[in-house]
Motif scaffolding. Structure first.
Motif, PDB file in Angstrom:
ATOM      1  N   PRO A  56      -1.861   5.034 -10.808  1.00 46.49           N
ATOM      2  CA  PRO A  56      -1.559   6.113 -11.753  1.00 46.49           C
ATOM      3  C   PRO A  56      -1.981   5.756 -13.165  1.00 46.49           C
ATOM      4  CG  PRO A  56       0.459   5.038 -11.011  1.00 46.49           C
ATOM      5  CD  PRO A  56      -0.650   4.477 -10.194  1.00 46.49           C
ATOM      6  N   GLU A  57      -2.258   6.768 -13.928  1.00 47.48           N
ATOM      7  CA  GLU A  57      -2.735   6.572 -15.300  1.00 47.48           C
ATOM      8  C   GLU A  57      -1.687   5.824 -16.133  1.00 47.48           C
ATOM      9  OE1 GLU A  57      -4.378   9.345 -19.025  1.00 47.48           O
ATOM     10  OE2 GLU A  57      -3.931  10.229 -17.064  1.00 47.48           O
ATOM     11  N   GLY A  58      -2.181   4.889 -16.921  1.00 48.53           N
ATOM     12  CA  GLY A  58      -1.305   4.152 -17.819  1.00 48.53           C
ATOM     13  C   GLY A  58      -0.764   2.851 -17.261  1.00 48.53           C
ATOM     14  N   TYR A  59      -1.207   2.466 -16.054  1.00 53.87           N
ATOM     15  CA  TYR A  59      -0.688   1.247 -15.430  1.00 53.87           C
ATOM     16  C   TYR A  59      -1.786   0.203 -15.219  1.00 53.87           C
ATOM     17  CZ  TYR A  59       3.774   3.549 -14.658  1.00 53.87           C
ATOM     18  OH  TYR A  59       4.990   4.166 -14.840  1.00 53.87           O
ATOM     19  N   ARG A 112       6.288   4.301 -17.770  1.00 58.58           N
ATOM     20  CA  ARG A 112       7.467   3.515 -17.426  1.00 58.58           C
ATOM     21  C   ARG A 112       8.722   4.069 -18.098  1.00 58.58           C
ATOM     22  NH1 ARG A 112      10.874  -0.596 -18.832  1.00 58.58           N
ATOM     23  NH2 ARG A 112      11.089  -2.346 -17.374  1.00 58.58           N
ATOM     24  N   GLU A 113       8.614   4.435 -19.369  1.00 54.38           N
ATOM     25  CA  GLU A 113       9.776   4.929 -20.102  1.00 54.38           C
ATOM     26  C   GLU A 113      10.300   6.225 -19.492  1.00 54.38           C
ATOM     27  OE1 GLU A 113       6.841   4.185 -21.390  1.00 54.38           O
ATOM     28  OE2 GLU A 113       7.310   2.241 -22.320  1.00 54.38           O
ATOM     29  N   GLN A 114       9.395   7.080 -19.040  1.00 50.90           N
ATOM     30  CA  GLN A 114       9.827   8.341 -18.429  1.00 50.90           C
ATOM     31  C   GLN A 114      10.545   8.088 -17.111  1.00 50.90           C
ATOM     32  OE1 GLN A 114       6.764  11.438 -17.679  1.00 50.90           O
ATOM     33  NE2 GLN A 114       7.699  11.607 -15.651  1.00 50.90           N
ATOM     34  N   ILE A 115       9.984   7.200 -16.281  1.00 48.31           N
ATOM     35  CA  ILE A 115      10.623   6.897 -15.000  1.00 48.31           C
ATOM     36  C   ILE A 115      12.003   6.290 -15.225  1.00 48.31           C
ATOM     37  CG2 ILE A 115      10.464   5.476 -12.914  1.00 48.31           C
ATOM     38  CD1 ILE A 115       7.412   5.788 -13.077  1.00 48.31           C
ATOM     39  N   ILE A 144      -0.563  -3.502 -15.127  1.00 51.03           N
ATOM     40  CA  ILE A 144       0.034  -3.889 -13.849  1.00 51.03           C
ATOM     41  C   ILE A 144      -1.051  -4.037 -12.789  1.00 51.03           C
ATOM     42  CG2 ILE A 144       1.538  -3.066 -11.996  1.00 51.03           C
ATOM     43  CD1 ILE A 144       3.367  -1.899 -14.069  1.00 51.03           C
ATOM     44  N   ARG A 145      -2.038  -3.141 -12.800  1.00 46.45           N
ATOM     45  CA  ARG A 145      -3.147  -3.259 -11.843  1.00 46.45           C
ATOM     46  C   ARG A 145      -3.848  -4.597 -11.990  1.00 46.45           C
ATOM     47  NH1 ARG A 145      -8.364  -2.776 -12.452  1.00 46.45           N
ATOM     48  NH2 ARG A 145      -8.219  -1.775 -14.501  1.00 46.45           N
ATOM     49  N   ARG A 146      -4.111  -4.995 -13.216  1.00 47.82           N
ATOM     50  CA  ARG A 146      -4.793  -6.278 -13.433  1.00 47.82           C
ATOM     51  C   ARG A 146      -3.905  -7.441 -13.010  1.00 47.82           C
ATOM     52  NH1 ARG A 146      -6.664  -3.428 -18.065  1.00 47.82           N
ATOM     53  NH2 ARG A 146      -4.944  -4.282 -19.332  1.00 47.82           N
ATOM     54  N   ALA A 147      -2.605  -7.332 -13.252  1.00 40.71           N
ATOM     55  CA  ALA A 147      -1.687  -8.396 -12.839  1.00 40.71           C
ATOM     56  C   ALA A 147      -1.675  -8.559 -11.319  1.00 40.71           C
ATOM     57  CB  ALA A 147      -0.281  -8.101 -13.344  1.00 40.71           C
ATOM     58  N   GLU A 148      -1.934  -7.466 -10.611  1.00 41.32           N
ATOM     59  CA  GLU A 148      -1.997  -7.512  -9.150  1.00 41.32           C
ATOM     60  C   GLU A 148      -3.384  -7.919  -8.650  1.00 41.32           C
ATOM     61  OE1 GLU A 148       0.361  -6.842  -6.529  1.00 41.32           O
ATOM     62  OE2 GLU A 148       1.629  -7.346  -8.240  1.00 41.32           O
ATOM     63  N   ARG A 170       3.251   2.800  -6.542  1.00 45.69           N
ATOM     64  CA  ARG A 170       2.045   2.796  -5.705  1.00 45.69           C
ATOM     65  C   ARG A 170       2.358   2.231  -4.326  1.00 45.69           C
ATOM     66  NH1 ARG A 170      -2.998  -0.285  -4.874  1.00 45.69           N
ATOM     67  NH2 ARG A 170      -4.738   1.180  -4.738  1.00 45.69           N
ATOM     68  N   GLU A 171       2.694   3.116  -3.399  1.00 44.48           N
ATOM     69  CA  GLU A 171       2.959   2.743  -2.011  1.00 44.48           C
ATOM     70  C   GLU A 171       2.064   3.583  -1.115  1.00 44.48           C
ATOM     71  OE1 GLU A 171       5.278   0.401  -0.900  1.00 44.48           O
ATOM     72  OE2 GLU A 171       5.586  -0.096  -3.010  1.00 44.48           O
TER      73      GLU A 171
END
Length: 427
Positions: A159-162, A362-365, A165-169, A320-321
């Protein structure tokens, strides 16, 4: 059909003692033995576990030794992914290169039998990834034997804005994921397949329009009642929520702690975190001043079931599942899920079986989860109808035995030989 169809089930990954894709491959292939005469073809690394499960080699299954190529390619994937459990797109890219050798050996072993008509259908169950083409599909077409592909699943965009986290994975290849559509053999595989089972609606949407008439939605995951066979009975008192999963950023355990913090501080809820991973030290520090939080670490299925059965709610803010198997497991126990409406979990949960919040920053979730947790903590009993519906839906649609019946409808449709609408697999 009146007679049981004879199925050659290709499941390169099929192992009753592992998790993720190998467990899906094993669970579906073995469940199909209740509705068809199935011979399972798998990779040799699964041989001993399948023998321990009681199947007879030669009669029930065949193990193909492709280690000459598979072993060095797996070592390459492990080196490139730079961390256990990370770099899933790298693993899939390497698997797409190594899998054709396995299929070549499968055809050497079973090609004559297929051409002779010993099997009514060849069904490739795993790989689940849509990036892995099949050379056997065209050969089956030439032999006049239907070839079924799937359930295919994967490739859900981040998802947009992550991006962080994608790079960390270690998902460095994710921005290039659409390139798999250009891989040699993909279009031919889809063209020669008599039916394509899509493990998610997103994956189904990625199938070209000209093949949609034979594409059916069949969620990837299922429930094994031998593993999840109890019913949640949460005690009266504060809202009790549980999280199950690898402790990594995209699954959102830190988001859940932030969202629950106000309720934890004033005793309106408790939280059980089941799982382990690189975030554990940081999460423990985050929860140091939060009462009511229990870190259980990794637990076997039986113990996970025990903990979940004490919960009112399964809280899972993952962004992301692909399949969402853990969501189904909670539903089967009668623990309604609170999830982010994106990809796999969003396809499994509706307003009658759980609670969804929109994907966003993240803040919205965090805000959305705080709002829902606050509402539920005011009266946990309002979850009872959702719990009843969630358990009923898991039993009626998602037991592996039910999925075998759903696949059998596909077999009947393919073998009927006459044009007709696609079957409703959930009828």
């Amino acid at each position: 059909m009146t007679a049981r169809p004879r199925i050659l089930a290709i499941a390169e990954a099929a192992n009753p003692e592992w998790v993720s894709v190998p467990l899906v491959g094993w669970s579906l292939a073995s469940a199909l033995r209740e509705v068809a005469d199935v011979h399972i073809v798998t990779q040799i690394r699964n041989r001993d576990a399948i023998l321990r499960a009681g199947l007879v080699e030669g009669r029930d299954f065949t193990a193909i030794d492709s280690e000459a190529f598979a072993k060095p390619m797996w070592k390459l994937a492990e080196a490139l992914r730079m961390g256990e459990g990370k770099g899933w797109t790298i693993v899939q890219a390497v698997n797409a290169l190594s899998y054709p050798y396995f299929e070549r050996l499968v055809w050497q072993r079973f090609g004559a039998a297929i051409e002779r008509g010993d099997y009514d259908i060849v069904h490739r169950i795993t790989p689940l990834s849509p990036t892995s083409a099949s050379s056997i599909a065209a050969k089956c077409t030439r032999a006049g034997v239907p070839f079924i592909l799937g359930p295919l699943n994967g490739g859900v965009p981040w998802p947009e804005g992550y991006d962080a986290i994608r790079r960390a994975e270690k998902e460095f290849l994710a921005p290039l994921r659409s390139a798999y559509k250009l891989l040699p053999g993909r279009t031919a595989t889809l063209r020669h397949a008599s039916a394509i089972l899509a493990g998610s609606r997103y994956t189904a949407s990625e199938i070209p329009d000209r093949f949609q008439h034979k594409t059916l939605w069949l969620p990837e995951n299922g429930i094994d009642p031998a593993r999840f066979n109890r019913r949640a009975t949460p005690a009266p008192g504060p809202l009790r929520a549980a999280f199950v999963g690898r402790l990594v950023p995209y699954k959102g355990p830190d988001v859940l702690l932030d969202a629950a913090a106000p309720l934890l501080r004033d005793g309106r809820m408790t939280l059980d975190l089941i799982g382990d991973g690189p975030m554990m030290p940081a999460l423990r520090a985050q929860a140091e001043t939060l009462p009511g939080v229990t870190f259980h670490g990794w637990k076997p299925h039986e113990a996970v079931q025990d903990i979940l059965c004490r919960a009112h709610l399964f809280a899972f803010p993952s962004i992301r599942e692909f399949g969402g198997g853990v969501v189904l497991e909670a539903m089967a126990l009668g623990v309604p899920p609170l999830i982010v409406d994106y990809a796999g979990p969003g396809e499994l949960v509706d307003e009658t079986t759980g609670i969804t919040t929109p994907i966003g920053p993240r803040e919205q979730i965090t805000r959305d989860f705080t709002r829902e947790l606050t509402r539920l903590a005011a009266d946990p009993s309002q979850l009872a109808p959702l719990a009843e519906n969630a358990s009923a839906k898991a039993q009626s649609h998602f037991l592996w035995s039910r999925k075998a019946v759903q696949v059998a409808r596909t077999y009947d449709w393919v073998l009927s030989g006459s044009p007709q609408p696609k079957p409703d697999l959930f009828a």
